[in-house]
Design an enzyme around this catalytic site. Structure first.
Site, PDB file in Angstrom:
ATOM      1  N   PRO A  94      -6.525 -29.709  27.517  1.00  0.00           N
ATOM      2  CA  PRO A  94      -7.649 -30.203  26.722  1.00  0.00           C
ATOM      3  C   PRO A  94      -8.874 -30.453  27.620  1.00  0.00           C
ATOM      4  O   PRO A  94      -8.726 -30.918  28.751  1.00  0.00           O
ATOM      5  CB  PRO A  94      -7.144 -31.522  26.129  1.00  0.00           C
ATOM      6  CG  PRO A  94      -5.679 -31.561  26.369  1.00  0.00           C
ATOM      7  CD  PRO A  94      -5.349 -30.591  27.455  1.00  0.00           C
ATOM      8  N   VAL A  95     -10.057 -30.131  27.090  1.00  0.00           N
ATOM      9  CA  VAL A  95     -11.286 -30.185  27.909  1.00  0.00           C
ATOM     10  C   VAL A  95     -11.953 -31.562  27.833  1.00  0.00           C
ATOM     11  O   VAL A  95     -12.066 -32.145  26.748  1.00  0.00           O
ATOM     12  CB  VAL A  95     -12.291 -29.110  27.406  1.00  0.00           C
ATOM     13  CG1 VAL A  95     -13.611 -29.166  28.180  1.00  0.00           C
ATOM     14  CG2 VAL A  95     -11.674 -27.726  27.538  1.00  0.00           C
ATOM     15  N   GLY A  96     -12.381 -32.081  28.972  1.00  0.00           N
ATOM     16  CA  GLY A  96     -13.250 -33.261  29.008  1.00  0.00           C
ATOM     17  C   GLY A  96     -12.574 -34.571  28.674  1.00  0.00           C
ATOM     18  O   GLY A  96     -13.226 -35.527  28.268  1.00  0.00           O
ATOM     19  N   GLY A  98     -10.003 -36.015  30.866  1.00  0.00           N
ATOM     20  CA  GLY A  98      -9.338 -36.616  32.031  1.00  0.00           C
ATOM     21  C   GLY A  98      -8.031 -35.967  32.428  1.00  0.00           C
ATOM     22  O   GLY A  98      -7.263 -36.540  33.196  1.00  0.00           O
ATOM     23  N   GLY A 100      -7.881 -33.010  33.966  1.00  0.00           N
ATOM     24  CA  GLY A 100      -8.119 -32.096  35.093  1.00  0.00           C
ATOM     25  C   GLY A 100      -8.441 -30.675  34.685  1.00  0.00           C
ATOM     26  O   GLY A 100      -8.249 -29.749  35.478  1.00  0.00           O
ATOM     27  N   SER A 102     -11.323 -29.075  34.292  1.00  0.00           N
ATOM     28  CA  SER A 102     -12.323 -28.362  35.098  1.00  0.00           C
ATOM     29  C   SER A 102     -11.776 -28.082  36.497  1.00  0.00           C
ATOM     30  O   SER A 102     -11.971 -26.985  37.037  1.00  0.00           O
ATOM     31  CB  SER A 102     -13.653 -29.124  35.088  1.00  0.00           C
ATOM     32  OG  SER A 102     -13.962 -29.650  36.325  1.00  0.00           O
ATOM     33  N   ALA A 103     -11.037 -29.020  37.071  1.00  0.00           N
ATOM     34  CA  ALA A 103     -10.456 -28.781  38.406  1.00  0.00           C
ATOM     35  C   ALA A 103      -9.435 -27.645  38.358  1.00  0.00           C
ATOM     36  O   ALA A 103      -9.386 -26.793  39.250  1.00  0.00           O
ATOM     37  CB  ALA A 103      -9.800 -30.060  38.937  1.00  0.00           C
ATOM     38  N   ALA A 104      -8.626 -27.599  37.297  1.00  0.00           N
ATOM     39  CA  ALA A 104      -7.598 -26.556  37.200  1.00  0.00           C
ATOM     40  C   ALA A 104      -8.244 -25.181  37.045  1.00  0.00           C
ATOM     41  O   ALA A 104      -7.818 -24.202  37.663  1.00  0.00           O
ATOM     42  CB  ALA A 104      -6.672 -26.839  36.016  1.00  0.00           C
ATOM     43  N   ASP A 145      -8.735 -34.651  42.076  1.00  0.00           N
ATOM     44  CA  ASP A 145      -8.442 -33.672  41.016  1.00  0.00           C
ATOM     45  C   ASP A 145      -8.141 -32.289  41.605  1.00  0.00           C
ATOM     46  O   ASP A 145      -7.147 -31.655  41.254  1.00  0.00           O
ATOM     47  CB  ASP A 145      -9.623 -33.563  40.037  1.00  0.00           C
ATOM     48  CG  ASP A 145      -9.676 -34.727  39.060  1.00  0.00           C
ATOM     49  OD1 ASP A 145      -8.959 -35.719  39.296  1.00  0.00           O
ATOM     50  OD2 ASP A 145     -10.421 -34.650  38.072  1.00  0.00           O
TER      51      ASP A 145
HETATM   52  O1  PMV Z   1     -12.214 -36.324  35.953  1.00  0.00           O
HETATM   53  P1  PMV Z   1     -11.293 -37.443  35.623  1.00  0.00           P
HETATM   54  O2  PMV Z   1     -11.523 -38.051  34.320  1.00  0.00           O
HETATM   55  O3  PMV Z   1      -9.860 -37.083  35.889  1.00  0.00           O
HETATM   56  O4  PMV Z   1     -11.621 -38.627  36.677  1.00  0.00           O
HETATM   57  C1  PMV Z   1     -11.428 -38.464  38.051  1.00  0.00           C
HETATM   58  C2  PMV Z   1     -11.073 -39.746  38.690  1.00  0.00           C
HETATM   59  C3  PMV Z   1     -12.208 -40.638  39.161  1.00  0.00           C
HETATM   60  O5  PMV Z   1     -11.619 -41.520  40.109  1.00  0.00           O
HETATM   61  C4  PMV Z   1     -12.788 -41.442  38.023  1.00  0.00           C
HETATM   62  C5  PMV Z   1     -13.342 -39.840  39.829  1.00  0.00           C
HETATM   63  C6  PMV Z   1     -12.965 -39.221  41.177  1.00  0.00           C
HETATM   64  O6  PMV Z   1     -13.781 -38.409  41.663  1.00  0.00           O
HETATM   65  O7  PMV Z   1     -11.927 -39.554  41.765  1.00  0.00           O
END
Ligand code: PMV
Length: 307
Positions: A94-96, A98, A100, A102-104, A145
């Site tokens: 799921p997008v946006g 938390g 991950g 965008s990182a994935a 992430d």
């Molecule tokens: O992108 P999220 O929602 O998984 O948040 C990342 C975790 C934070 O600690 C809030 C930000 C970070 O850069 O570590």
């Protein structure tokens, strides 16, 4: 044509405090993002996202605010081969919220493109490229992430140092409020209040709690993990990053017997995670309270090439 995938993630303990140099624990889950890279005749970058229904075209050196384009540009920068590259993204994450996404997506892209260019699979390089790309979305990400989406498993992360934790998969239910939020905005909100000593105390306390959580993760001590999740959530609430919809889901999960529950990621919306021996009961309670809910397996593999 090269296809790679990277896992979504949940942060078990320590979000936000990790931005200030405290440790945090993240685990890879069984929802993945897939990136397919192919060579194009023209010297350009084309990114086609099947999930978002978007297509972006860019040059090798164009300024970009798209993390996937950035991941391709960074991969090209690191190679002597300057070929046109097409990317197709398919993601189960799921997008946006938390998990991950965008990182994935950037990690899978970096893996597919570096392999297409150099025929090599270097996780360190992939993590570096993905982190550069994440800076577009997050400003100054801690790196947790992109580390978990690259290396997978369960990690204790502190200031760029990644410690893999040998542990079992946890029985976790994710409850998605459906409210999308912006990680950078939430991180900036915490930063704006950092001079308030109560904020400082909460961040410092989260750091201390993660040390106990690391031991409990290594010991597979579910009862202690549950208590620490509850404590971590209440410290995140003190920081001001919870929300009404997150609180409703936390309450519902606990009422349905969850051993522990907390928001995961930047907060302000997004998801909660609940540790539970009875996933079905927790899923039912979360759905009754308006969430999309599903069980995840933790401790999954990191970035990899696919057939
Ligand atoms: O992108 P999220 O929602 O998984 O948040 C990342 C975790 C934070 O600690 C809030 C930000 C970070 O850069 O570590």
């Amino acid at each position: 044509m090269i296809r790679a995938s990277a896992p979504g993630k949940i942060i078990l303990f320590g979000e936000h405090a990790v931005v200030y140099g405290e440790a945090a624990i993240a685990t890879a889950v069984n929802k993945r993002a897939y990136a397919t890279a192919c060579e194009l005749d023209e010297k350009k970058i084309v990114v086609n996202s099947k999930n978002l229904g978007t297509e972006i075209e860019a040059g090798f050196k164009d300024e970009t605010n798209d993390p996937i384009v950035k991941a391709v540009q960074e991969s090209l920068k690191n190679s002597s081969r300057k070929i046109g590259i097409g990317i197709e993204i398919n993601s189960q994450i799921p997008v946006g919220v938390g998990m991950g996404s965008s990182a994935a997506v950037t990690t899978a892209t970096a893996c597919a493109v570096t392999n297409l260019l150099n025929g090599k699979n270097d996780p360190l390089k992939i993590a570096e490229i993905a982190l550069e790309a994440e800076k577009i979305a997050h400003g100054k990400p801690s790196g947790i992430d992109t580390s978990i989406t690259t290396f997978g498993g369960t990690i204790n992360f502190k200031r760029g140092t990644v410690e893999p934790l040998q542990t079992n998969s946890l029985s976790i239910v994710v409850g998605n409020t459906g409210v999308r939020r912006n990680t950078k905005a939430m991180v900036d909100m915490v930063k704006a209040g950092i001079e308030d000593p109560r904020m400082g105390c909460s961040l410092f306390s989260i750091g201390g709690l993660v040390k106990s959580a690391r031991t409990a993760v290594l010991d597979n001590d579910t009862e202690t993990l549950g208590k620490l999740m509850d404590k971590n959530h209440s410290l995140l609430r003190d920081l001001g990053v919870s929300s009404k919809s997150l609180e409703v889901l936390i309450k519902a999960a606990k009422k349905a017997g969850a051993i522990g529950a907390k928001l995961t990621g930047a907060g302000g919306g997004g998801c909660i995670i609940a540790l539970t021996n009875d996933p079905e009961a927790v899923i039912t309670a979360l759905v009754e309270n308006g969430a999309t809910a599903f069980k995840v397996s933790t401790n999954q593999g990191g970035v990899r090439l696919e057939q």
